[in-house]
Design a protein around this motif. Structure first.
Motif, PDB file in Angstrom:
ATOM      1  N   ALA A  26       0.836  -1.206   0.000  1.00  0.00           N
ATOM      2  CA  ALA A  26       0.000   0.000   0.000  1.00  0.00           C
ATOM      3  C   ALA A  26       0.865   1.248   0.000  1.00  0.00           C
ATOM      4  CB  ALA A  26      -0.932  -0.002   1.212  1.00  0.00           C
ATOM      5  N   VAL A  27       1.861   1.269   0.868  1.00  0.00           N
ATOM      6  CA  VAL A  27       2.754   2.427   0.948  1.00  0.00           C
ATOM      7  C   VAL A  27       3.486   2.622  -0.382  1.00  0.00           C
ATOM      8  CG1 VAL A  27       4.899   3.267   2.013  1.00  0.00           C
ATOM      9  CG2 VAL A  27       3.019   2.469   3.440  1.00  0.00           C
ATOM     10  N   TRP A  28       3.896   1.543  -1.022  1.00  0.00           N
ATOM     11  CA  TRP A  28       4.595   1.658  -2.301  1.00  0.00           C
ATOM     12  C   TRP A  28       3.720   2.376  -3.321  1.00  0.00           C
ATOM     13  CZ3 TRP A  28       4.425   0.476  -7.440  1.00  0.00           C
ATOM     14  CH2 TRP A  28       5.631   0.598  -8.145  1.00  0.00           C
ATOM     15  N   TRP A  29       2.453   1.973  -3.401  1.00  0.00           N
ATOM     16  CA  TRP A  29       1.536   2.610  -4.355  1.00  0.00           C
ATOM     17  C   TRP A  29       1.209   4.045  -3.944  1.00  0.00           C
ATOM     18  CZ3 TRP A  29       1.175   1.110  -9.048  1.00  0.00           C
ATOM     19  CH2 TRP A  29       1.373  -0.228  -9.372  1.00  0.00           C
ATOM     20  N   GLN A  42      -0.434  11.735  -0.517  1.00  0.00           N
ATOM     21  CA  GLN A  42       0.535  12.329   0.399  1.00  0.00           C
ATOM     22  C   GLN A  42       0.067  12.179   1.836  1.00  0.00           C
ATOM     23  OE1 GLN A  42       0.665  16.237  -1.354  1.00  0.00           O
ATOM     24  NE2 GLN A  42       2.488  15.736  -2.565  1.00  0.00           N
ATOM     25  N   HIS A  43      -1.218  12.386   2.065  1.00  0.00           N
ATOM     26  CA  HIS A  43      -1.770  12.240   3.413  1.00  0.00           C
ATOM     27  C   HIS A  43      -1.633  10.796   3.892  1.00  0.00           C
ATOM     28  CE1 HIS A  43      -5.421  12.882   6.287  1.00  0.00           C
ATOM     29  NE2 HIS A  43      -4.346  12.490   6.910  1.00  0.00           N
ATOM     30  N   ARG A  44      -2.020   9.838   3.039  1.00  0.00           N
ATOM     31  CA  ARG A  44      -1.925   8.427   3.432  1.00  0.00           C
ATOM     32  C   ARG A  44      -0.477   8.001   3.654  1.00  0.00           C
ATOM     33  NH1 ARG A  44      -6.480   5.016   1.761  1.00  0.00           N
ATOM     34  NH2 ARG A  44      -8.293   6.256   2.308  1.00  0.00           N
ATOM     35  N   LEU A  45       0.437   8.516   2.821  1.00  0.00           N
ATOM     36  CA  LEU A  45       1.849   8.195   3.003  1.00  0.00           C
ATOM     37  C   LEU A  45       2.341   8.756   4.336  1.00  0.00           C
ATOM     38  CD1 LEU A  45       4.391   6.896   1.839  1.00  0.00           C
ATOM     39  CD2 LEU A  45       4.782   9.020   0.555  1.00  0.00           C
ATOM     40  N   GLY A  46       1.949   9.990   4.641  1.00  0.00           N
ATOM     41  CA  GLY A  46       2.303  10.576   5.935  1.00  0.00           C
ATOM     42  C   GLY A  46       1.760   9.756   7.091  1.00  0.00           C
ATOM     43  N   ALA A  47       0.530   9.270   6.956  1.00  0.00           N
ATOM     44  CA  ALA A  47      -0.062   8.440   8.004  1.00  0.00           C
ATOM     45  C   ALA A  47       0.714   7.135   8.172  1.00  0.00           C
ATOM     46  CB  ALA A  47      -1.525   8.163   7.690  1.00  0.00           C
ATOM     47  N   GLY A  48       1.181   6.573   7.057  1.00  0.00           N
ATOM     48  CA  GLY A  48       1.996   5.366   7.140  1.00  0.00           C
ATOM     49  C   GLY A  48       3.277   5.601   7.906  1.00  0.00           C
ATOM     50  N   TYR A  49       3.940   6.701   7.614  1.00  0.00           N
ATOM     51  CA  TYR A  49       5.166   7.028   8.346  1.00  0.00           C
ATOM     52  C   TYR A  49       4.875   7.322   9.819  1.00  0.00           C
ATOM     53  CZ  TYR A  49       8.368   7.085   4.396  1.00  0.00           C
ATOM     54  OH  TYR A  49       9.171   6.716   3.343  1.00  0.00           O
ATOM     55  N   VAL A  55       6.155   0.928   6.503  1.00  0.00           N
ATOM     56  CA  VAL A  55       7.458   1.604   6.457  1.00  0.00           C
ATOM     57  C   VAL A  55       7.932   1.783   7.893  1.00  0.00           C
ATOM     58  CG1 VAL A  55       7.171   2.889   4.282  1.00  0.00           C
ATOM     59  CG2 VAL A  55       6.358   3.880   6.416  1.00  0.00           C
ATOM     60  N   PRO A  56       9.229   1.952   8.092  1.00  0.00           N
ATOM     61  CA  PRO A  56       9.681   2.279   9.445  1.00  0.00           C
ATOM     62  C   PRO A  56       9.076   3.617   9.893  1.00  0.00           C
ATOM     63  CG  PRO A  56      11.535   1.607   8.075  1.00  0.00           C
ATOM     64  CD  PRO A  56      10.347   1.765   7.164  1.00  0.00           C
ATOM     65  N   GLN A  57       8.686   3.703  11.144  1.00  0.00           N
ATOM     66  CA  GLN A  57       8.119   4.945  11.659  1.00  0.00           C
ATOM     67  C   GLN A  57       9.138   6.069  11.512  1.00  0.00           C
ATOM     68  OE1 GLN A  57       7.247   5.199  15.939  1.00  0.00           O
ATOM     69  NE2 GLN A  57       5.177   5.818  15.333  1.00  0.00           N
ATOM     70  N   ASP A  58       8.694   7.198  10.968  1.00  0.00           N
ATOM     71  CA  ASP A  58       9.585   8.334  10.713  1.00  0.00           C
ATOM     72  C   ASP A  58       8.742   9.601  10.781  1.00  0.00           C
ATOM     73  OD1 ASP A  58      11.154  10.384   9.568  1.00  0.00           O
ATOM     74  OD2 ASP A  58      12.162   8.981   8.221  1.00  0.00           O
TER      75      ASP A  58
END
Length: 111
Positions: A26-29, A42-49, A55-58
């Motif tokens: 999911a993060v890759w897409w 961008q919002h979903r990627l930020g939520a993943g981080y 992904v590793p928490q960042d």
């Protein structure tokens, strides 16, 4: 290369709809769409981080992506992106916040 389709694929993997649930996929897409400037991605990627799912928490990356999303949208979508950005900022040092802001200022969409 269709950001909207990439975002939808990310959402399918995130939710496990029609495909096995896979946060890393999911993060890759989401990243593919986010790099093109799609605010929802961008919002979903930020939520993943922020959560460390896929992904590793960042927090620096989470803040950067949430900030980029917030700059593009209005209404409830903006409120949600700002809430994410502010939530991770609480766990960050001033230097990390400054780094995230600098990364957001320097970011340019991929073509």
């Amino acid at each position: 290369g269709d950001a909207g389709a990439q975002f939808l694929l990310g959402a399918m993997y995130h939710q496990g709809e029609g495909v096995p649930q896979d946060f890393a996929e999911a993060v890759w897409w989401y990243r593919q769409a986010a790099e093109q400037g799609l605010a929802d991605a961008q919002h979903r990627l930020g939520a993943g981080y922020a959560s460390g799912r896929g992904v590793p928490q960042d927090y620096v990356e989470a803040h950067k992506w949430a900030n980029l999303a917030a700059a593009q949208v209005t209404g409830g979508a903006r409120d949600a992106a700002v809430e994410l950005r502010d939530r991770v900022a609480v766990a960050m040092t001033p230097a990390q916040i400054a780094e995230a802001q600098q990364l957001a200022r320097e970011w340019r969409p991929a073509n």
